[in-house]
Write a protein that holds these residues in place. Structure first.
Motif, mmCIF file in Angstrom:
data_model
loop_
_atom_site.group_PDB
_atom_site.id
_atom_site.type_symbol
_atom_site.label_atom_id
_atom_site.label_comp_id
_atom_site.label_asym_id
_atom_site.label_seq_id
_atom_site.Cartn_x
_atom_site.Cartn_y
_atom_site.Cartn_z
ATOM 1 N N SER A 1 -17.576 25.743 -9.241
ATOM 2 C CA SER A 1 -18.168 24.100 -9.550
ATOM 3 C C SER A 1 -17.138 23.337 -8.459
ATOM 4 O O SER A 1 -15.905 23.707 -8.980
ATOM 5 C CB SER A 1 -17.712 23.733 -10.809
ATOM 6 N N PRO A 2 -17.350 22.570 -8.363
ATOM 7 C CA PRO A 2 -16.622 21.302 -7.367
ATOM 8 C C PRO A 2 -16.054 20.383 -8.367
ATOM 9 O O PRO A 2 -15.051 19.666 -8.174
ATOM 10 C CB PRO A 2 -17.048 21.073 -5.986
ATOM 11 N N PHE B 1 -18.304 32.673 -13.542
ATOM 12 C CA PHE B 1 -18.152 31.837 -12.623
ATOM 13 C C PHE B 1 -16.750 30.810 -12.844
ATOM 14 O O PHE B 1 -15.866 31.194 -13.006
ATOM 15 C CB PHE B 1 -18.640 30.365 -14.019
ATOM 16 N N GLY B 2 -15.868 29.927 -12.078
ATOM 17 C CA GLY B 2 -15.057 29.964 -11.532
ATOM 18 C C GLY B 2 -14.996 28.469 -11.009
ATOM 19 O O GLY B 2 -16.606 27.615 -10.507
ATOM 20 N N ARG B 3 -13.844 28.140 -11.154
ATOM 21 C CA ARG B 3 -13.381 26.294 -10.950
ATOM 22 C C ARG B 3 -12.387 25.835 -9.660
ATOM 23 O O ARG B 3 -11.308 26.758 -9.839
ATOM 24 C CB ARG B 3 -13.663 25.136 -11.633
ATOM 25 N N TYR C 1 -15.469 20.632 0.043
ATOM 26 C CA TYR C 1 -15.140 21.410 0.922
ATOM 27 C C TYR C 1 -13.942 22.533 0.229
ATOM 28 O O TYR C 1 -14.343 23.927 0.709
ATOM 29 C CB TYR C 1 -14.009 20.565 1.658
ATOM 30 N N GLU C 2 -13.708 22.356 -0.970
ATOM 31 C CA GLU C 2 -12.456 23.890 -0.722
ATOM 32 C C GLU C 2 -13.425 24.738 -1.852
ATOM 33 O O GLU C 2 -13.128 26.027 -2.264
ATOM 34 C CB GLU C 2 -11.227 23.525 -1.850
ATOM 35 N N ALA C 3 -14.601 24.647 -2.557
ATOM 36 C CA ALA C 3 -14.898 25.262 -3.031
ATOM 37 C C ALA C 3 -16.238 26.083 -2.416
ATOM 38 O O ALA C 3 -16.502 27.215 -2.541
ATOM 39 C CB ALA C 3 -16.358 23.983 -4.258
ATOM 40 N N MET C 4 -16.190 25.075 -0.867
ATOM 41 C CA MET C 4 -17.073 26.377 0.043
ATOM 42 C C MET C 4 -16.214 27.448 0.748
ATOM 43 O O MET C 4 -17.039 28.530 0.846
ATOM 44 C CB MET C 4 -18.460 25.290 0.983
ATOM 45 N N LYS C 5 -15.547 26.888 0.869
ATOM 46 C CA LYS C 5 -14.204 28.152 1.392
ATOM 47 C C LYS C 5 -13.949 29.177 0.689
ATOM 48 O O LYS C 5 -13.970 30.235 1.414
ATOM 49 C CB LYS C 5 -13.399 26.987 1.390
#
Length: 418
Positions: free
Chosen positions: A143-144, A173-175, A343-347
């Motif tokens: 999750s972002p 799951f992470g964030r 952006y960081e979630a995708m990265k």
């Protein structure tokens, strides 16, 4: 590739419908194992966010942040081509995230054998619905923006949390955003710094809102603030004038609303301010949304104090400066607060696939790689993913509202978080 078959996914949906956690056991947390190297080389990353109603502007920027990160990677990781599919967890009728639509999004991803990562949800209450589905399918969910503690931690959570979100028995799951035990401590630090002595707490009764309200109340009491109440509001009420009168009678000098702006946040603060013009109005990141700060009246905006994990751009590393510049150049606007987290979630999702090596198309291998991320230099700064799936980042931003924009005030250190 490690996946659930469509038949198994259908079994899961039937089980969820009748309230059973799972149908048939699996020792590997969902899916058949893969030796790596074989299987499809085209993988899908799904995103699920509220793209209708007042959340649209914020969510659109999160999606654009995700797309930008994938574009920079050339749409691939090693030998794997990555397909991106954006889903909408909201409905026009609800005007925000909706349980049935959220469930449908998660089922769609679970039934797609090419799915490798699910980015979502924006709202913690939505992830409480989608997470058991993606977990049983053995899909990494990142999750972002979810901050509710109960998704990852038992401390400060409701009974049965977080285990009830993981029917497979394994964490998936992470964030990339600090959880609400951090934000609540930052909130109390902000309130104390602004001279609050008597705070009245309100919440929207949702998983996220009620959760952070509970955390703020606990930390505030422990740090000497007088908590006058913690009331759940009627989100269908036409106005909150009676509640404003109650707050005035209690003698509050500050009011905190745990909730999202889509649950009458503007109306609530407008009415509370009318009845308590000198009370300072505090809100969490659920209120640090264009739907609030572009619509609040100048008088209400002047009394608004919001916490938000996004810091002043100048406080981020050079990579973030590049992100802000590229985003504006490509999309024509400054990114909304959570765009950088999209952006960081995708990265980080792409990094997990990369670190899985020849097993980049193996769901469990990608999950394992995600939980092994340590000392990552990112646009957000250096962080690791802990055993719960939480980021080790802990700073929150204190924001004010000026000229219908969110303006960074200062960095808040989370004192009292545990």
């Amino acid at each position: 590739m490690q996946v659930r078959s469509v038949a198994a996914a259908g079994c899961l949906l039937t089980a969820l419908a009748v309230g059973v956690a799972a149908c048939g056991g699996s020792d590997n947390g969902g899916g058949s194992s893969s030796s790596g190297g074989g299987g499809p080389t085209t993988l899908t990353i799904y995103s699920s966010l509220p793209l209708q109603g007042e959340s649209r502007a914020q969510s659109t920027d999160v999606v654009n942040g995700e797309k930008l990160a994938l574009e920079e990677a050339g749409g691939k990781v090693g030998k794997y081509k990555i397909t991106y599919k954006s889903l909408d967890d909201s409905t026009a009728t609800a005007g925000k995230w909706e349980p049935g639509q959220t469930s449908a999004d998660a089922r769609k991803a679970a039934q797609d054998q090419s799915t490798i990562v699910y980015l979502g949800e924006f709202n913690s209450g939505a992830s409480a619905i989608s997470l058991p589905i993606t977990n049983e399918a053995g899909i990494l969910q990142v999750s972002p923006s979810n901050t509710y503690v109960g998704l990852t931690r038992a401390e400060g959570a409701d009974k049965g949390e977080p285990d009830k979100y993981y029917p497979s028995g394994k964490r998936t799951f992470g964030r990339v955003v600090p959880a609400d035990h951090i934000q609540a401590a930052a909130q109390v630090a902000y309130q104390k710094g602004e001279g609050c002595t008597k705070v009245y707490i309100l919440n929207d009764k949702e998983v996220y809102g009620a959760g952070i309200a509970k955390q703020v109340a606990s930390i505030a009491k422990g740090q000497g603030l007088q908590v006058l109440g913690n009331d759940g509001i009627d989100t269908k009420a036409a106005n909150f004038r009676t509640l404003a009168t109650k707050i005035k009678s209690a003698g509050a000098d500050c009011v905190f609303y745990g909730g999202i702006v889509q649950n009458k946040g503007v109306q609530l603060f407008t009415d509370v301010h009318a009845g308590n013009p000198t009370a300072k109005l505090f809100g969490p990141d659920g209120m640090a949304d264009p739907a609030y700060y572009t619509k609040a009246s100048p008088a209400v905006a002047k009394m608004s104090y919001l916490t938000n994990p996004t810091l002043d751009p100048k406080l981020y590393p050079p990579a973030a400066q590049d992100f802000f510049a590229k985003f504006k150049q490509k999309y024509g606007n400054d990114p909304a607060p959570y765009a950088i987290y999209g952006y960081e979630a995708m990265k980080v999702a792409l990094l997990a696939i990369q670190n899985a090596g020849d097993k980049g198309n193996d769901r469990q291998a990608v999950i394992d790689a995600f939980f092994k991320i340590k000392d990552r230099d990112s646009v957000l700064g250096k962080y690791s993913i802990d055993k719960n799936g939480d980021t080790t980042l802990s700073d929150y931003g204190a924001d004010r509202v000026k000229d219908k924009k969110l303006v960074f005030d200062k960095v808040l250190k989370a004192q009292g978080a545990s």
